[in-house]
Design a protein around this motif. Structure first.
Motif, PDB file in Angstrom:
ATOM      1  N   ASN A  37     -22.276   2.892 -24.814  1.00  0.00           N
ATOM      2  CA  ASN A  37     -22.719   2.130 -23.656  1.00  0.00           C
ATOM      3  C   ASN A  37     -23.457   3.073 -22.714  1.00  0.00           C
ATOM      4  N   PHE A  38     -24.036   2.524 -21.663  1.00  0.00           N
ATOM      5  CA  PHE A  38     -24.687   3.376 -20.677  1.00  0.00           C
ATOM      6  C   PHE A  38     -23.645   4.348 -20.132  1.00  0.00           C
ATOM      7  N   PRO A  39     -23.867   5.658 -20.252  1.00  0.00           N
ATOM      8  CA  PRO A  39     -22.809   6.616 -19.891  1.00  0.00           C
ATOM      9  C   PRO A  39     -22.633   6.747 -18.380  1.00  0.00           C
ATOM     10  N   LYS A  40     -21.388   6.826 -17.987  1.00  0.00           N
ATOM     11  CA  LYS A  40     -21.051   7.139 -16.611  1.00  0.00           C
ATOM     12  C   LYS A  40     -21.008   8.659 -16.462  1.00  0.00           C
ATOM     13  N   PRO A  41     -21.076   9.193 -15.244  1.00  0.00           N
ATOM     14  CA  PRO A  41     -21.015  10.653 -15.062  1.00  0.00           C
ATOM     15  C   PRO A  41     -19.806  11.280 -15.734  1.00  0.00           C
ATOM     16  N   GLU A  42     -18.657  10.607 -15.672  1.00  0.00           N
ATOM     17  CA  GLU A  42     -17.460  11.171 -16.300  1.00  0.00           C
ATOM     18  C   GLU A  42     -17.576  11.191 -17.829  1.00  0.00           C
ATOM     19  N   ASP A  43     -18.338  10.231 -18.399  1.00  0.00           N
ATOM     20  CA  ASP A  43     -18.558  10.238 -19.846  1.00  0.00           C
ATOM     21  C   ASP A  43     -19.373  11.461 -20.249  1.00  0.00           C
ATOM     22  N   ILE A  44     -20.402  11.739 -19.457  1.00  0.00           N
ATOM     23  CA  ILE A  44     -21.256  12.889 -19.755  1.00  0.00           C
ATOM     24  C   ILE A  44     -20.457  14.182 -19.605  1.00  0.00           C
ATOM     25  N   GLU A  45     -19.607  14.248 -18.579  1.00  0.00           N
ATOM     26  CA  GLU A  45     -18.771  15.436 -18.386  1.00  0.00           C
ATOM     27  C   GLU A  45     -17.831  15.650 -19.571  1.00  0.00           C
ATOM     28  N   THR A  46     -17.323  14.569 -20.135  1.00  0.00           N
ATOM     29  CA  THR A  46     -16.429  14.674 -21.287  1.00  0.00           C
ATOM     30  C   THR A  46     -17.154  15.290 -22.477  1.00  0.00           C
ATOM     31  N   VAL A  47     -18.363  14.818 -22.714  1.00  0.00           N
ATOM     32  CA  VAL A  47     -19.132  15.343 -23.842  1.00  0.00           C
ATOM     33  C   VAL A  47     -19.562  16.785 -23.566  1.00  0.00           C
ATOM     34  N   GLN A  48     -19.930  17.068 -22.324  1.00  0.00           N
ATOM     35  CA  GLN A  48     -20.277  18.451 -21.975  1.00  0.00           C
ATOM     36  C   GLN A  48     -19.101  19.392 -22.241  1.00  0.00           C
ATOM     37  N   GLY A  49     -17.887  18.905 -21.959  1.00  0.00           N
ATOM     38  CA  GLY A  49     -16.706  19.718 -22.235  1.00  0.00           C
ATOM     39  C   GLY A  49     -16.534  19.976 -23.721  1.00  0.00           C
ATOM     40  N   TYR A  50     -16.821  18.993 -24.515  1.00  0.00           N
ATOM     41  CA  TYR A  50     -16.738  19.142 -25.967  1.00  0.00           C
ATOM     42  C   TYR A  50     -17.740  20.193 -26.443  1.00  0.00           C
ATOM     43  N   PHE A  51     -18.964  20.144 -25.908  1.00  0.00           N
ATOM     44  CA  PHE A  51     -19.964  21.138 -26.285  1.00  0.00           C
ATOM     45  C   PHE A  51     -19.591  22.520 -25.756  1.00  0.00           C
ATOM     46  N   HIS A  52     -18.957  22.567 -24.592  1.00  0.00           N
ATOM     47  CA  HIS A  52     -18.510  23.846 -24.039  1.00  0.00           C
ATOM     48  C   HIS A  52     -17.510  24.512 -24.994  1.00  0.00           C
ATOM     49  N   GLU A  53     -16.617  23.722 -25.566  1.00  0.00           N
ATOM     50  CA  GLU A  53     -15.662  24.262 -26.515  1.00  0.00           C
ATOM     51  C   GLU A  53     -16.355  24.864 -27.737  1.00  0.00           C
ATOM     52  N   MET A  54     -17.516  24.346 -28.059  1.00  0.00           N
ATOM     53  CA  MET A  54     -18.264  24.861 -29.208  1.00  0.00           C
ATOM     54  C   MET A  54     -19.184  26.017 -28.820  1.00  0.00           C
ATOM     55  N   GLY A  55     -19.189  26.388 -27.530  1.00  0.00           N
ATOM     56  CA  GLY A  55     -19.977  27.534 -27.103  1.00  0.00           C
ATOM     57  C   GLY A  55     -21.326  27.213 -26.516  1.00  0.00           C
ATOM     58  N   PHE A  56     -21.563  25.938 -26.188  1.00  0.00           N
ATOM     59  CA  PHE A  56     -22.852  25.555 -25.612  1.00  0.00           C
ATOM     60  C   PHE A  56     -22.685  25.253 -24.130  1.00  0.00           C
ATOM     61  N   ASP A  57     -23.189  26.169 -23.304  1.00  0.00           N
ATOM     62  CA  ASP A  57     -23.145  25.976 -21.860  1.00  0.00           C
ATOM     63  C   ASP A  57     -24.560  25.783 -21.324  1.00  0.00           C
ATOM     64  N   ASN A  58     -24.642  25.348 -20.079  1.00  0.00           N
ATOM     65  CA  ASN A  58     -25.937  25.161 -19.412  1.00  0.00           C
ATOM     66  C   ASN A  58     -26.867  24.263 -20.224  1.00  0.00           C
ATOM     67  N   VAL A  59     -26.316  23.175 -20.716  1.00  0.00           N
ATOM     68  CA  VAL A  59     -27.109  22.220 -21.483  1.00  0.00           C
ATOM     69  C   VAL A  59     -28.011  21.430 -20.529  1.00  0.00           C
ATOM     70  N   LYS A  60     -29.280  21.367 -20.866  1.00  0.00           N
ATOM     71  CA  LYS A  60     -30.237  20.588 -20.084  1.00  0.00           C
ATOM     72  C   LYS A  60     -30.305  19.179 -20.658  1.00  0.00           C
ATOM     73  N   ILE A  61     -30.183  18.170 -19.792  1.00  0.00           N
ATOM     74  CA  ILE A  61     -30.167  16.778 -20.236  1.00  0.00           C
ATOM     75  C   ILE A  61     -31.447  16.082 -19.782  1.00  0.00           C
ATOM     76  N   LYS A  62     -32.125  15.457 -20.733  1.00  0.00           N
ATOM     77  CA  LYS A  62     -33.374  14.747 -20.451  1.00  0.00           C
ATOM     78  C   LYS A  62     -33.182  13.261 -20.705  1.00  0.00           C
ATOM     79  N   LYS A  63     -33.674  12.441 -19.773  1.00  0.00           N
ATOM     80  CA  LYS A  63     -33.631  10.993 -19.919  1.00  0.00           C
ATOM     81  C   LYS A  63     -35.031  10.451 -20.174  1.00  0.00           C
ATOM     82  N   CYS A  64     -35.109   9.211 -20.638  1.00  0.00           N
ATOM     83  CA  CYS A  64     -36.396   8.548 -20.856  1.00  0.00           C
ATOM     84  C   CYS A  64     -36.996   8.156 -19.505  1.00  0.00           C
ATOM     85  N   LYS A  65     -38.004   8.881 -19.076  1.00  0.00           N
ATOM     86  CA  LYS A  65     -38.640   8.586 -17.786  1.00  0.00           C
ATOM     87  C   LYS A  65     -37.592   8.372 -16.694  1.00  0.00           C
ATOM     88  N   ASN A  66     -36.511   9.145 -16.769  1.00  0.00           N
ATOM     89  CA  ASN A  66     -35.420   9.079 -15.792  1.00  0.00           C
ATOM     90  C   ASN A  66     -34.677   7.739 -15.801  1.00  0.00           C
TER      91      ASN A  66
END
Length: 447
Positions: A37-66
Motif C-alpha cells: 500500500n502507499f507507505p507511511k513514514p513508519e513503514d519506510i523506517e521499518t524497511v530502512q532498518g532492515y537494510f541497515h541490518e544488511m549494512g546499507f546506510d544513507n539510502v537515498k529514496i526517489k519518488k515518481c515526480k515526488n
C-alpha cells in the motif's frame, strides 16, 4: 550437447546463479522497492532498518515526480546485491519483519536499433487533418523517445491538463513529460526518431475514421540511444493513468532470465486493468548481444538452440510481452506476411496475440512504409515496435469505448470486435499462423 525442435514446449531460460553475465541488464546501485500500500513514514523506517541490518546506510529514496505512490527507487552503493547475491529473487519479498515490500532490480529496457535514418525532407501528411468536432476522442499514451514536432502533426497531441482523481501530484503540464530528465522537454532526440515514427503510425490509423479521433499523450521514457529503465517506466505509466489514457503503447522491452516474475510489472498490469486501460506491447526483436546471453545460459545445461527457437518467447522471454498470457489487458504484437512472422521478430502461440501485415518483403525481412509524406523514393522501417503502433492505432480507431471497462477489461473483447467489423478485412484468423507463431492466428492489416 543436444537440440530439440520442440524445445519451447519444455524449457524456459532458468534463474541463473552467475549474475556477472547479466551485469549490463540493470542499473547498478539501485533497487526498486514496492509496498503493498502507499507507505507511511513508519513503514519506510521499518524497511530502512532492515537494510541497515544488511549494512546499507544513507539510502537515498526517489519518488515518481515526488508523488506518494507505492513504489520507490532506493539508491545506495551495491544495494542491488540484495537481489543479486543475497538470495532474494527479483520480484520476491523478504521476511516477516518488513511491511510487505518486494524488491526488483531496476532493469534496463531498450528500443531496438533502427536501420532508418531520419531525413529532414520527411514531413507530416496533412491531407486528413480536418476533423469534425463530434468525433469520440481516444487518448493514447506513447511511452517512447519523445516527439519531433517538425514531422508529427500536433493536431493530434493531447493538450488536456486535467488529471484523473487521485493523481493530482503529477501536476498540470498539458502536453507530455520527460521522465529521463524529469522535465517538460519531450523532444525526440533519437537519430531514427523512433517515438515520432511510432506516434505517426498510430495517428495514421485514424485518418479514414469518421466516428473517432486520437489524442496522443507523449511520454519520454527512453533517451537518444533508446535506453530506459523500469522505474522511470513505472512512473510514466502512472502519468498516463493520470492523463486519462485508454491505451498505452509500449514499443520496447527487455529480455529477462530470472526464474520468478518481475512483481513490479505484475502490479503495474493489474493497476492498469483496474483502471480499464489496454496495454499494447512489442513481441521484441532479435538483439545479438541478448541472443548470446541466452545461448550461454542454455549451453550451461547442455542445450543448444537454433536461431528460430531463440525467437520463441517461451524459450527467450521478453518483457512485458510475456505478460500477455495471464493478464487480460495486455496485447503482444509481431509482424507477419503471408504465412510467416518476420524472421528477426519474436513469436509464440502462447504469448503473441496478433500479427500486423507488413507492407513489403525485402532481403529476408518484412517492412512497413514510413508513415510520413515523403519526398522522392519511399522509405521503409522494420520491427515489432511499428507493428505494435499500427495495432494500437487500429484497436483505438475501430473498437468501442465501452470496452475499456474498469476491473473487467478483456483484450479478447477487442479482438472479437475487430473480427466482427461488418464488411471489413481489418482482422482475421489465419490457421497457418496459429500452430506455433501467433495465438489463434489473429492477424490484422491497415486499411
Amino acid at each position: 550437447m543436444k537440440s530439440s525442435p520442440n524445445l519451447f514446449k519444455r524449457i524456459t531460460i532458468p534463474c541463473i546463479p552467475d549474475y556477472s553475465l547479466l551485469g549490463d541488464t540493470y542499473v547498478k546501485n539501485q533497487l526498486i522497492v514496492t509496498f503493498e500500500n502507499f507507505p507511511k513514514p513508519e513503514d519506510i523506517e521499518t524497511v530502512q532498518g532492515y537494510f541497515h541490518e544488511m549494512g546499507f546506510d544513507n539510502v537515498k529514496i526517489k519518488k515518481c515526480k515526488n508523488c506518494d505512490l507505492y513504489v520507490q527507487l532506493w539508491e545506495a552503493e551495491n544495494i542491488e546485491s540484495v537481489v543479486v547475491t543475497k538470495g532474494v529473487n527479483s520480484g520476491s519479498g523478504s521476511d516477516g519483519r518488513t511491511v510487505g515490500e518486494s524488491y526488483s532490480l531496476n532493469f534496463l529496457n531498450k528500443i531496438p536499433p533502427l536501420d532508418y535514418k531520419h531525413s529532414k525532407t520527411n514531413s507530416c501528411d496533412n491531407s486528413y487533418v480536418t476533423e469534425k468536432y463530434n468525433k469520440e476522442i481516444v487518448k493514447i499514451a506513447v511511452l517512447d523517445t519523445g516527439l519531433d514536432r517538425t514531422i508529427v502533426d500536433e493536431t493530434y497531441i493531447s493538450t488536456d491538463n486535467q488529471n484523473e482523481p487521485g493523481f493530482e501530484c503529477f501536476g498540470d503540464k498539458k502536453d507530455g513529460w520527460n521522465f529521463i530528465e524529469n522535465s517538460d522537454n519531450i523532444n525526440d532526440d533519437n537519430p531514427g526518431r523512433h517515438g515520432s515514427l511510432v506516434t505517426q503510425f498510430i495517428i495514421n490509423q485514424f485518418k479514414n475514421i469518421t466516428t473517432k479521433t486520437v489524442r496522443i499523450i507523449p511520454v519520454k521514457t527512453h533517451d537518444s540511444t533508446g535506453r530506459g529503465n523500469l522505474f522511470d517506466t513505472f512512473c510514466a505509466i502512472h502519468y498516463a493513468i493520470a492523463r486519462g489514457a485508454k491505451i498505452i503503447n509500449a514499443s520496447w522491452g527487455f529480455y529477462y532470465y530470472g526464474k520468478s516474475s518481475v512483481q513490479i510489472l505484475d502490479i503495474l498490469i493489474e493497476k492498469l486493468r483496474t483502471q480499464g486501460i489496454l496495454f499494447v506491447t512489442a513481441s521484441g526483436n532479435q538483439i545479438d548481444e541478448d541472443d548470446d546471453k541466452a545461448k550461454k545460459i542454455l549451453a550451461a545445461q547442455g542445450i543448444i538452440v537454433t536461431p528460430f527457437q531463440l525467437r520463441n518467447l517461451a524459450i527467450h522471454r521478453f518483457l512485458p510481452a510475456c505478460l500477455s498470457n495471464p493478464a487480460k489487458n495486455v496485447v503482444t504484437v509481431t509482424t507477419f506476411l503471408k504465412d510467416k512472422v518476420a524472421s528477426t521478430e519474436n513469436h509464440s502461440n502462447v504469448f503473441v496475440d496478433m500479427g500486423v501485415k507488413a507492407d513489403k518483403y525485402q532481403d529476408g525481412d518484412q517492412y512497413f512504409k514510413v508513415p510520413f509524406e515523403q519526398i522522392g523514393e519511399d522509405e521503409y522501417v522494420r520491427g515489432s515496435s511499428f507493428a505494435t503502433a499500427i495495432a494500437t492505432g487500429i484497436i483505438g480507431a475501430h473498437c468501442s469505448l465501452e470496452l475499456y471497462t474498469k476491473f473487467t477489461i478483456n483484450k479478447q473483447s477487442f479482438i472479437q470486435e475487430l473480427i466482427n467489423l461488418p464488411g471489413s478485412t481489418v482482422c482475421s484468423r489465419e490457421p497457418a499462423m496459429a500452430n506455433e507463431l501467433i495465438k489463434d492466428g489473429v492477424c490484422i492489416e491497415q486499411v
